[in-house]
Design an enzyme around this catalytic site. Structure first.
Site, PDB file in Angstrom:
ATOM      1  N   HIS A  31       0.840  -1.207   0.000  1.00  0.00           N
ATOM      2  CA  HIS A  31       0.000   0.000   0.000  1.00  0.00           C
ATOM      3  C   HIS A  31       0.877   1.261   0.000  1.00  0.00           C
ATOM      4  O   HIS A  31       0.664   2.177  -0.806  1.00  0.00           O
ATOM      5  CB  HIS A  31      -0.917  -0.031   1.233  1.00  0.00           C
ATOM      6  CG  HIS A  31      -1.734   1.200   1.433  1.00  0.00           C
ATOM      7  ND1 HIS A  31      -3.107   1.210   1.389  1.00  0.00           N
ATOM      8  CD2 HIS A  31      -1.368   2.491   1.686  1.00  0.00           C
ATOM      9  CE1 HIS A  31      -3.547   2.448   1.585  1.00  0.00           C
ATOM     10  NE2 HIS A  31      -2.501   3.248   1.779  1.00  0.00           N
ATOM     11  N   GLU A  32       1.853   1.299   0.898  1.00  0.00           N
ATOM     12  CA  GLU A  32       2.678   2.514   1.010  1.00  0.00           C
ATOM     13  C   GLU A  32       3.519   2.741  -0.244  1.00  0.00           C
ATOM     14  O   GLU A  32       3.644   3.869  -0.713  1.00  0.00           O
ATOM     15  CB  GLU A  32       3.576   2.448   2.248  1.00  0.00           C
ATOM     16  CG  GLU A  32       2.843   2.357   3.583  1.00  0.00           C
ATOM     17  CD  GLU A  32       1.734   3.376   3.763  1.00  0.00           C
ATOM     18  OE1 GLU A  32       1.770   4.451   3.131  1.00  0.00           O
ATOM     19  OE2 GLU A  32       0.809   3.084   4.535  1.00  0.00           O
TER      20      GLU A  32
HETATM   21 NI    NI Z   1      -2.292   5.361   1.992  1.00  0.00          NI
END
Ligand code: NI
Length: 179
Positions: free
Chosen positions: A142-143
């Protein structure tokens, strides 16, 4: 400037591709990292990427012992990753609920690789490599997506599985993952 404003989904800057860090001289990344940790903690996230605070460099931080936002999530060591690369270790993807500090109040069901190896540098320029799975693997994917201008709603396969967290909770969904 400890806590910084977080760009929100709809701001076209979030879709920029961020640039690699080349300068690892001592202290160079310290102010950015301090602001990232402070902003993440103030908002109860488990991770944040530099572009979310308007710094378009390939830096993410994540980790937590316990998150009120994700009470069932296992601990993840506090990690700084600069110029990260992610390699899936098999083809298995899992769906899991995610939220994002740039998409406040919402959650969505997102497919991610279950098992990945990530490599990058820490704030001193030392290499970091880990093989991880489950929630930890989800958070790092996600990051790192933020560094390529990708936010989790862009990865949702079924948009009926996206919505406001209180509504989703009312129907027994969205335990939540990532940030
Ligand atoms: Ni985010």
């Amino acid at each position: 400037m400890p806590q910084r404003p977080v760009l929100r989904y709809g701001d076209p800057r979030l879709h920029q591709v961020s640039s690699p860090v080349e300068d690892f001289s001592p202290g160079r990344l310290a102010p950015l990292l301090r602001d990232l940790w402070d902003t993440m903690q103030a908002r109860g996230g488990v991770g944040i990427a530099a572009p979310q605070i308007g710094e378009f460099v390939r830096v993410v931080v994540f980790g937590m012992e316990f998150s009120a936002r994700y009470p069932d999530a296992p601990a993840i060591p506090r990690t700084v990753l600069v110029n990260p690369r992610i390699e899936p270790l098999d083809d298995v993807r899992e769906e899991g609920w995610e939220g994002c500090l740039s998409v406040p109040g919402m959650r969505g069901l997102v497919p991610r690789f279950r098992h990945v190896r990530y490599t990058g540098r820490d704030e001193h320029g030392e290499t970091v490599t880990r093989e991880v799975d489950g929630f930890h693997a989800r958070v790092v994917q996600h990051e790192c997506d933020h560094l390529d201008g990708i936010l989790y709603p862009m990865r949702i396969r079924d948009l009926t599985q996206f919505g406001f967290e209180d509504e989703l909770a009312r129907s027994g969904r969205a335990g939540g993952q990532a940030a």
